[in-house]
Design an enzyme around this catalytic site. Structure first.
Site, PDB file in Angstrom:
ATOM      1  N   ARG A  96       0.853  -1.200   0.000  1.00 50.23           N
ATOM      2  CA  ARG A  96       0.000   0.000   0.000  1.00 50.23           C
ATOM      3  C   ARG A  96       0.886   1.247   0.000  1.00 50.23           C
ATOM      4  O   ARG A  96       0.615   2.232  -0.676  1.00 50.23           O
ATOM      5  CB  ARG A  96      -0.941   0.009   1.209  1.00 50.23           C
ATOM      6  CG  ARG A  96      -1.689   1.332   1.346  1.00 50.23           C
ATOM      7  CD  ARG A  96      -2.910   1.314   2.260  1.00 50.23           C
ATOM      8  NE  ARG A  96      -2.855   0.384   3.364  1.00 50.23           N
ATOM      9  CZ  ARG A  96      -2.115   0.542   4.471  1.00 50.23           C
ATOM     10  NH1 ARG A  96      -1.375   1.604   4.639  1.00 50.23           N
ATOM     11  NH2 ARG A  96      -2.136  -0.384   5.418  1.00 50.23           N
ATOM     12  N   ASP A 130      -8.310  19.135 -13.536  1.00 51.27           N
ATOM     13  CA  ASP A 130      -8.649  17.783 -13.984  1.00 51.27           C
ATOM     14  C   ASP A 130      -8.377  17.764 -15.487  1.00 51.27           C
ATOM     15  O   ASP A 130      -9.134  18.315 -16.280  1.00 51.27           O
ATOM     16  CB  ASP A 130     -10.123  17.494 -13.671  1.00 51.27           C
ATOM     17  CG  ASP A 130     -10.548  16.087 -14.083  1.00 51.27           C
ATOM     18  OD1 ASP A 130      -9.904  15.502 -14.978  1.00 51.27           O
ATOM     19  OD2 ASP A 130     -11.541  15.573 -13.518  1.00 51.27           O
ATOM     20  N   LYS A 155      -9.485   6.837 -18.863  1.00 51.90           N
ATOM     21  CA  LYS A 155      -9.825   7.390 -20.175  1.00 51.90           C
ATOM     22  C   LYS A 155      -8.622   7.334 -21.120  1.00 51.90           C
ATOM     23  O   LYS A 155      -8.111   6.268 -21.366  1.00 51.90           O
ATOM     24  CB  LYS A 155     -10.375   8.807 -19.987  1.00 51.90           C
ATOM     25  CG  LYS A 155     -11.340   8.954 -18.788  1.00 51.90           C
ATOM     26  CD  LYS A 155     -12.641   8.200 -18.967  1.00 51.90           C
ATOM     27  CE  LYS A 155     -13.486   8.102 -17.694  1.00 51.90           C
ATOM     28  NZ  LYS A 155     -13.829   9.356 -17.044  1.00 51.90           N
TER      29      LYS A 155
HETATM   30  C1  LIG Z   1     -14.266   9.756 -15.709  1.00 56.23           C
HETATM   31  C2  LIG Z   1     -13.878  11.056 -15.137  1.00 56.23           C
HETATM   32  C3  LIG Z   1     -13.596  11.204 -13.775  1.00 56.23           C
HETATM   33  C4  LIG Z   1     -13.773  10.064 -12.788  1.00 56.23           C
HETATM   34  O1  LIG Z   1     -12.824   9.064 -12.995  1.00 56.23           O
HETATM   35  P1  LIG Z   1     -13.088   7.517 -12.633  1.00 56.23           P
HETATM   36  O2  LIG Z   1     -11.838   6.865 -13.107  1.00 56.23           O
HETATM   37  O3  LIG Z   1     -14.308   7.097 -13.374  1.00 56.23           O
HETATM   38  O4  LIG Z   1     -13.281   7.454 -11.168  1.00 56.23           O
HETATM   39  C5  LIG Z   1     -13.176  12.438 -13.325  1.00 56.23           C
HETATM   40  N1  LIG Z   1     -13.056  13.482 -14.152  1.00 56.23           N
HETATM   41  C6  LIG Z   1     -13.337  13.383 -15.466  1.00 56.23           C
HETATM   42  C7  LIG Z   1     -13.172  14.577 -16.338  1.00 56.23           C
HETATM   43  C8  LIG Z   1     -13.754  12.182 -16.012  1.00 56.23           C
HETATM   44  O5  LIG Z   1     -14.045  12.090 -17.306  1.00 56.23           O
END
Ligand SMILES: *Cc1c(COP(=O)(O)O)cnc(C)c1O
Length: 387
Positions: A51, A175, A200
Site C-alpha cells: 500500500r 482535472d 480514459k
Molecule cells: C471519468 C472522469 C472522472 C472520474 O474518474 P473515474 O476513473 O471514473 O473514477 C473524473 N473526471 C473526469 C473529467 C472524467 O471524465
C-alpha cells in the site's frame, strides 16, 4: 523534472522505464503485498508493504510525473479516488470552487459526501475571469478546473485563472482527463496539482479504472504521499502496468483520435440536422483561441445537439451500428453518450438546464477507427432519426 524534451520519447523512456534487477524492458507486475527486510530498519530499495509502495505502481507514478513536468505522481484506484484524496488536503469550513461544467461524479462527491464533513463548494465561471474573481469568497481554498469541461467542452484560460486564484491564496487543481499531458500541461500553465481519470485516454483501451495525481511542490508531495498511504485507495500492480503500457502509445493514439475528431466535427458542423456543436478545435467555437494558446489542439471529444423539431435523438442512439452507446471516453473505440441521463444524471435537472446540458445533447468520444466508417455510421443514424 523532465529528462526528455520530446513527449513521444518520454512516454516510452521517461520515469522508471525498465527493471534494473533483470534488465526486462518492461517493469514487471510485482505481485507482492509485502517485502522482506534484511534486518530491523534495513529495507531493500525502500519497499516494505505494497500500500505504501509497489515497484510497478511507482514506475507509473514516475512516468506521469515526468510527462506532466511535475515533481511526483501518485496512482489511485479510480479518478474519483484520486480527486477525493486531493480533497483531503482541505478541511471543514473550507470552500472548493468548481467549474460550472465539472464532471458529474466530482459534483456528487462534493455535494453528497464532502458536504457532510463541512467542506463547502460553489459553482464558479472559470471561463470568464472577471466573473470568476468576483465569485471568490473569503473561505475559498481551491479551484478545480476542467478545460475542456464536460460535456459542453467549454474552455478556461488556465494561466489567467491560476494567476487570479493565486492572488487570493487558492490552490489551483486541474482535472486534465480530456487532454492528457500530450495535449496540455496544466503545471506549465501555472496550476499546482493535476488530477486524471486514467481510465480514459491515459489507459486508452477501456480495460481498467484508475486515477492519477501529479504535484509540483515538496510540501504537496509529502502530503499527498501521506494521504495516499493513510486512505489506501491505491492502484493495484496489474492495473498500474495496464495504464503504464497505455501511456506508451499516448502520442500515436491521440494523433489519430484528434485527426478523426476534426473530420467528424467538420462533417457535423455542415449537417442541417445539427443545431449546435461544441468542439474547441473548430475555429467557430468560442473557446478556440484560448484553447489554441494552451493546448496542442482541440482534443477528441465532441458534443452536439440535433434539431429536436425534426430529429428524434432517442432514435439516433438506437440506429448507431458501429459507435457504442456507453459511459466513459478516451478508449480506442468510439463511444456515444447521453449526458443528461448518463454521465450528468447526478446533477439536478434545474442545474443541468441552467448550465446548458439539454436532453437533446449528445456526447461523442471519437475513437481511432477509420474516420470514413464513423461518419457513415453517424450519417445513417441521423437520416433514420428523421421524424
Ligand atoms: C471519468 C472522469 C472522472 C472520474 O474518474 P473515474 O476513473 O471514473 O473514477 C473524473 N473526471 C473526469 C473529467 C472524467 O471524465
Amino acid at each position: 523534472m523532465a529528462k526528455f524534451k520530446n513527449i513521444n520519447t518520454a512516454v516510452i523512456h521517461g520515469g522508471i522505464s525498465l527493471d534494473e534487477f533483470t534488465g526486462a524492458v518492461n517493469v514487471p507486475v510485482y505481485l507482492s503485498s509485502t517485502f522482506k527486510q534484511d534486518g530491523l530498519g534495513n529495507r531493500r530499495r525502500g519497499y516494505e508493504y505494497a500500500r505504501s509502495g509497489n515497484p510497478t505502481r511507482e514506475a507509473l507514478e514516475a512516468q506521469i510525473a515526468e510527462l506532466d513536468h511535475g515533481l511526483a505522481g501518485f496512482a489511485f484506484a479510480s479518478g474519483l479516488a484520486a480527486i477525493s484524496t486531493v480533497l483531503n488536503l482541505f478541511k471543514g469550513g473550507d470552500r472548493i470552487l468548481i467549474s460550472n461544467n465539472v464532471y458529474g461524479g466530482t459534483y456528487r462527491l462534493l455535494d453528497k459526501v464532502w458536504k457532510n464533513y463541512g467542506l463547502n463548494y460553489s459553482f464558479v465561471s472559470t471561463n470568464n475571469s472577471k466573473l470568476f474573481e468576483s465569485q471568490i469568497l473569503p473561505d475559498s481554498k481551491a479551484v478545480l478546473i476542467e478545460s475542456p469541461a464536460n460535456p459542453l467542452l467549454s474552455i478556461t484560460d488556465i494561466r489567467e485563472v491560476a494567476n487570479i486564484a493565486h492572488k487570493h491564496g487558492l490552490t489551483v487543481i486541474v482535472d486534465n482527463t480530456f487532454m492528457t499531458p500530450y495535449l496540455q500541461r496544466p503545471l506549465d500553465l501555472g496550476a499546482d496539482i493535476v488530477v486524471y481519470s486514467a481510465t480514459k485516454y491515459l489507459g486508452g483501451h477501456s480495460d481498467s479504472v484508475a486515477g492519477l495525481v501529479v504535484v509540483s511542490t515538496e510540501e504537496q508531495k509529502e502530503k499527498i504521499g501521506f494521504l495516499q498511504n493513510s486512505i489506501g485507495a491505491v492502484l493495484p500492480p496489474f492495473d498500474s502496468y495496464l495504464i503504464s503500457r497505455g501511456i506508451k502509445t499516448l502520442g500515436v493514439r491521440l494523433d489519430r483520435h484528434v485527426q478523426n475528431a476534426e473530420k467528424i466535427a467538420t462533417y457535423l458542423q455542415q449537417h442541417p440536422a445539427v443545431k449546435n456543436i461544441y468542439y474547441p478545435g473548430l475555429k467557430s467555437d468560442p473557446g478556440y483561441e484560448v484553447n489554441r494558446k494552451q493546448a496542442r489542439n482541440g482534443g477528441a471529444m465532441i458534443s452536439f445537439e440535433l434539431d429536436e423539431q425534426k430529429y428524434d435523438y432517442k432514435r439516433f442512439f438506437q440506429e448507431l451500428r458501429l459507435i457504442l452507446l456507453a459511459e466513459s471516453l478516451g478508449g480506442v473505440e468510439s463511444l456515444v453518450c447521453h449526458p443528461s441521463s448518463m454521465t450528468h444524471a447526478s446533477i439536478p435537472a434545474d442545474i443541468r438546464k441552467e448550465i446548458g446540458i439539454t436532453d437533446g445533447l449528445i456526447r461523442l468520444s471519437v475513437g481511432i477507427e477509420e474516420a470514413e466508417d464513423l461518419i457513415e455510421d453517424l450519417n445513417n443514424a441521423i437520416e433514420k432519426s428523421k421524424k
